[in-house]
Enzyme design. Sequence first.
Site, PDB file in Angstrom:
ATOM      1  N   HIS A 190     -21.693 -26.566 -11.639  1.00 38.17           N
ATOM      2  CA  HIS A 190     -22.402 -25.401 -12.199  1.00 38.17           C
ATOM      3  C   HIS A 190     -23.333 -24.764 -11.162  1.00 38.17           C
ATOM      4  O   HIS A 190     -24.316 -24.114 -11.513  1.00 38.17           O
ATOM      5  CB  HIS A 190     -23.224 -25.776 -13.446  1.00 38.17           C
ATOM      6  CG  HIS A 190     -22.500 -26.651 -14.417  1.00 38.17           C
ATOM      7  ND1 HIS A 190     -21.774 -26.149 -15.463  1.00 38.17           N
ATOM      8  CD2 HIS A 190     -22.366 -28.000 -14.468  1.00 38.17           C
ATOM      9  CE1 HIS A 190     -21.221 -27.167 -16.148  1.00 38.17           C
ATOM     10  NE2 HIS A 190     -21.564 -28.286 -15.547  1.00 38.17           N
ATOM     11  N   SER A 192     -26.813  -4.924  10.384  1.00 35.61           N
ATOM     12  CA  SER A 192     -27.010  -3.789   9.494  1.00 35.61           C
ATOM     13  C   SER A 192     -27.547  -2.627  10.313  1.00 35.61           C
ATOM     14  O   SER A 192     -28.328  -2.822  11.243  1.00 35.61           O
ATOM     15  CB  SER A 192     -28.015  -4.166   8.398  1.00 35.61           C
ATOM     16  OG  SER A 192     -28.600  -2.993   7.863  1.00 35.61           O
ATOM     17  N   LYS A 224     -30.824  -8.369   9.693  1.00 38.96           N
ATOM     18  CA  LYS A 224     -29.654  -8.864   8.959  1.00 38.96           C
ATOM     19  C   LYS A 224     -28.542  -9.403   9.862  1.00 38.96           C
ATOM     20  O   LYS A 224     -28.296  -8.920  10.955  1.00 38.96           O
ATOM     21  CB  LYS A 224     -29.072  -7.720   8.120  1.00 38.96           C
ATOM     22  CG  LYS A 224     -30.006  -7.264   7.014  1.00 38.96           C
ATOM     23  CD  LYS A 224     -29.765  -7.966   5.710  1.00 38.96           C
ATOM     24  CE  LYS A 224     -28.451  -7.567   5.135  1.00 38.96           C
ATOM     25  NZ  LYS A 224     -28.403  -7.413   3.722  1.00 38.96           N
ATOM     26  N   GLU A 258     -16.737 -12.076   3.372  1.00 40.11           N
ATOM     27  CA  GLU A 258     -16.671 -11.210   2.185  1.00 40.11           C
ATOM     28  C   GLU A 258     -15.307 -10.539   2.068  1.00 40.11           C
ATOM     29  O   GLU A 258     -14.757 -10.399   0.967  1.00 40.11           O
ATOM     30  CB  GLU A 258     -17.781 -10.156   2.248  1.00 40.11           C
ATOM     31  CG  GLU A 258     -19.173 -10.756   2.126  1.00 40.11           C
ATOM     32  CD  GLU A 258     -20.247  -9.746   2.470  1.00 40.11           C
ATOM     33  OE1 GLU A 258     -20.857  -9.212   1.539  1.00 40.11           O
ATOM     34  OE2 GLU A 258     -20.471  -9.479   3.668  1.00 40.11           O
ATOM     35  N   LYS A 292       9.192  -3.967  -1.521  1.00 40.31           N
ATOM     36  CA  LYS A 292       8.818  -4.212  -0.122  1.00 40.31           C
ATOM     37  C   LYS A 292       7.361  -3.949   0.209  1.00 40.31           C
ATOM     38  O   LYS A 292       6.692  -4.794   0.824  1.00 40.31           O
ATOM     39  CB  LYS A 292       9.715  -3.392   0.797  1.00 40.31           C
ATOM     40  CG  LYS A 292      11.132  -3.892   0.790  1.00 40.31           C
ATOM     41  CD  LYS A 292      12.070  -2.900   1.412  1.00 40.31           C
ATOM     42  CE  LYS A 292      13.451  -3.015   0.817  1.00 40.31           C
ATOM     43  NZ  LYS A 292      13.503  -2.706  -0.639  1.00 40.31           N
TER      44      LYS A 292
HETATM   45  N1  ARG Z   1      16.680   1.093   0.164  1.00 35.70           N
HETATM   46  C1  ARG Z   1      17.311   0.339  -0.847  1.00 35.70           C
HETATM   47  C2  ARG Z   1      16.384  -0.753  -1.356  1.00 35.70           C
HETATM   48  O1  ARG Z   1      15.450  -1.026  -0.715  1.00 35.70           O
HETATM   49  C3  ARG Z   1      18.563  -0.306  -0.310  1.00 35.70           C
HETATM   50  C4  ARG Z   1      19.594  -0.610  -1.359  1.00 35.70           C
HETATM   51  C5  ARG Z   1      20.156   0.656  -1.875  1.00 35.70           C
HETATM   52  N2  ARG Z   1      21.245   0.408  -2.773  1.00 35.70           N
HETATM   53  C6  ARG Z   1      21.684   1.297  -3.610  1.00 35.70           C
HETATM   54  N3  ARG Z   1      22.644   0.972  -4.390  1.00 35.70           N
HETATM   55  N4  ARG Z   1      21.189   2.517  -3.672  1.00 35.70           N
HETATM   56  O2  ARG Z   1      16.562  -1.322  -2.396  1.00 35.70           O
END
Ligand code: ARG
Length: 468
Positions: free
Chosen positions: A166, A287, A293, A300, A335
């Site tokens: 705690h 700072s 500081k 952080e 991605k």
């Molecule tokens: N740029 C697409 C992705 O990242 C690649 C695959 C595309 N495939 C498709 N059937 N349009 O998913």
Amino acid sequence: MTDRPQTQDAANSMWGGRFAAGPDAIMEAINASIGFDRRLYAQDIRGSRAHAAMLAAQGIISDSDAKAIGEGLLTVLSEIEAGDFPFRTALEDIHMNVEARLKEIIGEPAGRLHTGRSRNDQVATDFRLWVRDQCDAAIEGLQALIRAALSQAEAGADWVMPGFTHLQTAQPVTWGHHMMAYVEMFGRDLSRFRDARARMNESPLGAAALAGTGYPIDRFATAKALDFDRPMANSLDAVSDRDFALEFLSAASICAVHLSRLAEELVIWSSAQFRFVSMSDKWSTGSSIMPQKRNPDAAELIRAKIGRILGATVALFTVMKGLPLAYSKDMQEDKEQVFDAADSLMLALAAMAGMLSDLTANREKMEAAASAGFSTATDLADWLVREAGLPFRDAHHVTGTLVALAEGRGVDLPDLTLAEMQSVHAAITEDVFGVLGVHNSVASRQSYGGTAPDQVRAQINRWKEKLA
Ligand code: ARG
């Protein structure tokens, strides 16, 4: 007719056979991923080279075409690495950018590369290779961090500090013990990334669009060439699975929680009120208005990185839930999340390893704090059980009374006189002072995994062997 601007390109040369016109500019903007998936160029080229070599070995394309493709792809690779590759948004993604450029360089044979494959298995392969590399990077980063925590633990295996529950002083522990708690946490992270890596190490390549292909391809050969353990066993699963990214993000999220907790402790410990640690100048900032500081900005920021990493994790889980088999374009949204989470994690791991290596633990401050706050009250109760034969509940009550007495007098337990102690319980003898100091307290906690310096050193040695 729309009055929105049209792209200048005609129908896409990669798939536009049945299209009379190019896409709306906004369609192009929402569809294109080249702005971010260009990061997959090395994996894309590696996968294509393996695929082309396999096509030739299977007699599906000629050796001379495969040779032209293989060499042409290396030219593309060097163009990208030299920074003079003409990335084109109209070509959507890294896969079509590479292939189109290959065609410009080697001509007609480039058109044979995409035999028996689809962008669906291509992107699944590229991304798996990329995430696999990130698992390796995380493992390396964690090993460095564990080494840094181990050297702190080794230097201060018997330095006493307050242990907290705690955030109230609970019982004395050692600095080494506290550091080793993080070694255990980062050790579990390490094994999570290893597990994830082992599970993701199967090749989607050759699953083609979703159903496999009629060409006599050899998926085992491409799997081997790309250092995968084996091809994935179901082509639908191969193109629709993003578990590997979800597992990476999950492991990254847990690891980021650990980093954030340690970062928080460093922020607290480096404050003027604690001063348990001093951060090196290399990891502090000043700072612009308050000259006194020294701010723990790196800690952080590490503490905050969990926000991005967990955000990415939630985002990808949300993208994937409810998607029908097999590939859907939704999956292109995988991605950026993983890229950002991986970048954030690697940076946080490196910063924490550096900060911990350069950190000075303030032994005197920690010991003084450990002695305050009646941190050896449990030791006193245990002594009453052991030496005076009291039941633990009674010993707890007697000790509570002694704590109240000391508190009233404004002193710590070891500062009470024997007479004062005996006024609370007659069985108390001079011997009791032997367990009241913080060093006695930690030395007595010899249970496996306990804070006794011997125990801590045993764990340090176990870890050193493990890392060797
Ligand atoms: N740029 C697409 C992705 O990242 C690649 C695959 C595309 N495939 C498709 N059937 N349009 O998913």
